[in-house]
Write an enzyme that holds these catalytic residues in place. Structure first.
Site: not given
Ligand code: NAD
Length: 380
Positions: A48-49, A73, A110, A138, A222, A232, A241
């Site tokens: 959520a961060s 985390f 975690d 995550l 994605y 990807y 995925k």
């Molecule tokens: P991000 O890196 O911005 O956020 C990931 C979050 O996961 C953070 O809040 C982090 O603290 C948390 N996290 C990581 N390891 C953890 C753990 N062990 N325990 C608790 N929390 C943990 O990532 P994002 O890009 O927002 O990705 C989130 C999802 O969206 C993923 O499934 C990603 O594949 C998907 N996604 C991302 C994109 C993109 O372009 N960024 C596009 C489509 C889908």
């Protein structure tokens, strides 16, 4: 202390508390400007961060008036080190939620562990009773199960793959060859980024009887265009995925409606680490901004919540929600492919929105935000 960005390739090792707070506030203001939704009331957001998880939490809280429990985390500040941006984002989120009289609690640990699952269940039982939405967002490099730590890799599968990429350390265009993942590496990536842990979360919440009867759950995926497929969709992460999609079906069969939302490619801490993808994103930004249909995480997630609660889901053939609908429009992708073909070291600054890429990248860590004095002394 005075906090300046320290960027190493695709990582920034510092974060700015005031910049992060302002960036969170901007997301909150955007969601408020879009009006209220009759959405979920008690929401668990795992991851959520930052990125899509944070934007989901903001959409649930400030768009639907939901109580939110977040799992993150992140590291607080210590000595001369700043906290992680996710830590500052979460403090800011909690501050603004409190101001609006919204329940917001966060477990920092975690998410893959049994301990964190148990802690979350205990908090739901004590504070919320049951939750009606679970967001699983995550993005992690590793997952430890018992004595084994699985590491996810960002590699292709099958044959090595060569294409253009941008070296973010020096903003140069070069060719990169990505070696295929070994079978073990792909398996490990599935362990980390596939659906097993999502299923474990839902099973644990269900057997503790903390899911409301109408509870739904959603995880993010994605797909992207052909240019990025070898890296990807057909790479090790793509295999994970596919596993996530299979888990959505298993969870639904077990009685909790589970969705996959295919989101737009955006600059986040996670996507910056994938070879080739940042170059694609910086072309995509240019094209989508020129055509007036660019969105960031918060616009994507507020639009997703609108679809989930009251709107049309328009699921694809595989049953997925397509938040990448605008990214994948033929006129957008045709233009992206054309620019991709033309692009080289001499012209890439004109053909991409590299400035927009870097602006978003710095903003992830609270830097480059309007109205913040980065020379001022701040309490980290
Ligand atoms: P991000 O890196 O911005 O956020 C990931 C979050 O996961 C953070 O809040 C982090 O603290 C948390 N996290 C990581 N390891 C953890 C753990 N062990 N325990 C608790 N929390 C943990 O990532 P994002 O890009 O927002 O990705 C989130 C999802 O969206 C993923 O499934 C990603 O594949 C998907 N996604 C991302 C994109 C993109 O372009 N960024 C596009 C489509 C889908």
């Amino acid at each position: 202390m005075v906090i300046q960005p320290k960027v190493r390739g695709f990582i920034c090792t510092t974060a700015h508390p005031i910049g992060c707070e302002k960036a969170v506030k901007e997301q909150i203001d955007y969601v408020k400007s879009q009006g209220k939704l009759d959405g979920p009331k008690k929401v668990l957001v795992i991851g959520a961060s930052m990125g899509y998880g944070l934007a989901s939490r903001i959409s649930a809280a400030f768009g639907c008036g939901a109580a939110t429990l977040g799992v993150i985390f992140d590291k607080p500040a210590s000595g001369n080190k700043t906290a992680t941006s996710g830590w500052y984002n979460t403090k800011a989120f909690e501050k603004y939620a409190k101001e609006d009289g919204l329940y917001a609690k966060t477990v920092n640990g975690d998410a893959y562990s049994d301990e964190v699952k148990k802690e979350v269940i205990d908090i739901i039982k004590t504070d919320l009773g049951k939750v009606d939405l679970v967001v699983y967002s995550l993005a992690a490099p590793r997952r430890t199960v018992g004595d084994v730590t699985y590491k996810s890799v960002l590699k292709t599968t099958g044959a090595p793959y060569t294409n253009k990429t941008i070296d973010l350390r020096n903003n140069t265009i070069s060719e990169v060859t990505i070696e295929p993942a070994t079978a073990e590496e792909t398996e490990a990536t599935i362990k980390v980024m596939g659906g097993e842990d999502w299923e474990m979360w839902i099973d644990a919440l269900k057997s503790a009887d903390v899911l409301a009867d109408n509870a739904q759950t959603i995880a993010y995926s994605y797909i992207g265009p052909k240019i990025t497929h070898p890296m990807y969709y057909e790479g090790s992460i793509g295999e994970a995925k596919k596993d996530l999609l299979a888990s959505s079906r298993k969870i639904t069969e077990r009685g909790v409606k589970a969705y996959i939302s295919v989101n737009k490619a955006l600059v986040t801490q996670s996507s910056a680490a994938i070879p080739i993808v940042p170059l694609y994103i910086s072309i995509l930004y240019k094209v989508m901004k020129e055509k007036g249909c660019h969105e960031g995480c918060i616009e994507q997630m507020r639009r997703l919540f609108g679809k989930l609660y009251g709107g049309e889901l328009n699921l694809d053939d595989e049953g997925r929600i397509r938040m990448d609908d605008w990214e994948m429009r033929p006129e957008i992708q045709e233009e992206v492919s054309k620019l991709w073909e033309e692009l080289n070291q001499d012209n890439f600054k004109q053909l991409t929105d590299l400035d927009g890429y870097w602006k978003d990248f710095y903003a992830l860590f609270g830097f480059g935000i309007d109205g913040v004095d980065y020379n001022a002394d701040v309490d980290a």
